[in-house]
Motif scaffolding. Structure first.
Motif, short mmCIF file in Angstrom:
data_model
loop_
_atom_site.label_atom_id
_atom_site.label_comp_id
_atom_site.label_asym_id
_atom_site.label_seq_id
_atom_site.Cartn_x
_atom_site.Cartn_y
_atom_site.Cartn_z
N TYR A 102 0.83 -1.20 0.00
CA TYR A 102 0.00 0.00 0.00
C TYR A 102 0.87 1.26 0.00
CZ TYR A 102 -3.80 3.13 1.42
OH TYR A 102 -4.71 4.14 1.48
N LEU A 103 2.01 1.21 0.67
CA LEU A 103 2.94 2.34 0.68
C LEU A 103 3.78 2.40 -0.59
CD1 LEU A 103 4.30 2.05 4.33
CD2 LEU A 103 2.82 3.84 3.45
N TYR A 104 4.17 1.22 -1.09
CA TYR A 104 5.11 1.16 -2.19
C TYR A 104 4.50 1.60 -3.53
CZ TYR A 104 8.42 -0.61 -5.59
OH TYR A 104 9.30 -0.72 -6.64
N LYS A 105 3.23 1.25 -3.79
CA LYS A 105 2.62 1.58 -5.08
C LYS A 105 2.63 3.07 -5.38
CE LYS A 105 -0.26 -2.43 -5.95
NZ LYS A 105 -1.62 -2.95 -6.12
N PRO A 106 2.14 3.93 -4.49
CA PRO A 106 2.20 5.37 -4.81
C PRO A 106 3.63 5.90 -4.84
CG PRO A 106 1.19 5.04 -2.65
CD PRO A 106 1.40 3.69 -3.25
N TYR A 107 4.50 5.31 -4.01
CA TYR A 107 5.91 5.72 -4.01
C TYR A 107 6.52 5.48 -5.39
CZ TYR A 107 10.90 5.56 -2.94
OH TYR A 107 12.25 5.75 -2.95
N LYS A 108 6.27 4.31 -5.94
CA LYS A 108 6.80 3.97 -7.26
C LYS A 108 6.15 4.84 -8.34
CE LYS A 108 9.26 1.31 -9.95
NZ LYS A 108 10.70 1.40 -9.97
N ALA A 109 4.84 5.08 -8.23
CA ALA A 109 4.13 5.90 -9.22
C ALA A 109 4.64 7.34 -9.24
CB ALA A 109 2.64 5.87 -8.93
N LEU A 110 5.10 7.84 -8.08
CA LEU A 110 5.63 9.19 -8.02
C LEU A 110 7.07 9.28 -8.51
CD1 LEU A 110 4.19 10.40 -4.59
CD2 LEU A 110 3.61 11.28 -6.85
N GLY A 111 7.66 8.12 -8.85
CA GLY A 111 9.02 8.12 -9.36
C GLY A 111 10.06 7.79 -8.31
N GLY A 112 9.68 6.98 -7.32
CA GLY A 112 10.59 6.61 -6.24
C GLY A 112 11.88 5.98 -6.76
N GLY A 134 15.64 3.69 -6.37
CA GLY A 134 15.96 2.28 -6.20
C GLY A 134 16.10 1.84 -4.76
N THR A 135 16.37 2.75 -3.84
CA THR A 135 16.54 2.36 -2.44
C THR A 135 15.26 1.76 -1.89
OG1 THR A 135 18.05 4.22 -2.17
CG2 THR A 135 17.25 3.17 -0.17
N GLY A 136 14.14 2.43 -2.11
CA GLY A 136 12.86 1.91 -1.64
C GLY A 136 12.50 0.61 -2.31
N GLU A 137 12.79 0.49 -3.60
CA GLU A 137 12.49 -0.73 -4.34
C GLU A 137 13.33 -1.90 -3.84
OE1 GLU A 137 12.24 -2.33 -8.95
OE2 GLU A 137 12.77 -0.24 -8.55
N THR A 138 14.60 -1.67 -3.54
CA THR A 138 15.48 -2.72 -3.03
C THR A 138 14.96 -3.24 -1.69
OG1 THR A 138 17.37 -1.70 -4.14
CG2 THR A 138 17.84 -3.27 -2.38
N LEU A 139 14.62 -2.33 -0.80
CA LEU A 139 14.10 -2.73 0.51
C LEU A 139 12.77 -3.47 0.36
CD1 LEU A 139 14.94 0.46 2.56
CD2 LEU A 139 15.94 -1.80 2.87
N TYR A 140 11.91 -2.99 -0.51
CA TYR A 140 10.61 -3.63 -0.74
C TYR A 140 10.80 -5.07 -1.23
CZ TYR A 140 6.10 -4.58 -2.93
OH TYR A 140 4.90 -5.13 -3.31
N LYS A 141 11.71 -5.27 -2.17
CA LYS A 141 11.96 -6.62 -2.69
C LYS A 141 12.54 -7.53 -1.63
CE LYS A 141 12.30 -5.43 -7.55
NZ LYS A 141 13.12 -5.38 -8.75
N LYS A 142 13.42 -7.00 -0.78
CA LYS A 142 13.96 -7.81 0.31
C LYS A 142 12.85 -8.26 1.25
CE LYS A 142 18.70 -6.09 0.53
NZ LYS A 142 19.70 -5.38 1.36
N CYS A 143 11.92 -7.38 1.54
CA CYS A 143 10.81 -7.74 2.43
C CYS A 143 9.88 -8.76 1.76
CB CYS A 143 10.02 -6.50 2.83
SG CYS A 143 10.88 -5.52 4.06
#
Length: 108
Positions: free
Chosen positions: A73-83, A85-94
């Motif tokens: 729920y947090l990651y989708k808007p973050y990615k849509a706003l142009g987040g 790679g740091t957030g994406e890396t942590l998301y994938k690890k989780c």
């Protein structure tokens, strides 16, 4: 009389139109700048929240389905706003973390 109108009033009318267009342009630029600043602030808040949650889940060693749902729920808007790679890396690890033992028992 018509010469007077043509000579002065049309000139004033164009000056008024130009002033209104200038005001509109400046207003649009201010709103765009404000929207960009709000977008940056939202990205910062989402990144911070994703970072904190992922750090906690990684340290804990597992995620519950509710945790993953909240993180998504947090990651989708973050990615849509142009987040970045740091957030994406942590998301994938989780996403790779195992589900908790309690959650597996509930699912079965």
């Amino acid at each position: 009389m018509i010469d007077f109108i043509l000579k002065y009033w049309i000139q004033e009318l164009f000056a008024l139109i130009l002033a209104v267009l200038t005001w509109l342009w400046r207003t649009l630029l201010r709103r765009k700048q404000e929207n960009d600043e709000i977008k940056e602030g939202m990205m910062a808040l989402l990144h911070d929240r994703i970072y904190q949650a992922c750090s906690f889940f990684i340290a804990r060693g597992y995620c519950t389905p509710e945790d993953r749902s909240n993180l998504e729920y947090l990651y989708k808007p973050y990615k849509a706003l142009g987040g970045n790679g740091t957030g994406e890396t942590l998301y994938k690890k989780c996403q790779e973390l195992p589900l908790s033992a309690d959650s597996k028992e509930k699912e079965e």
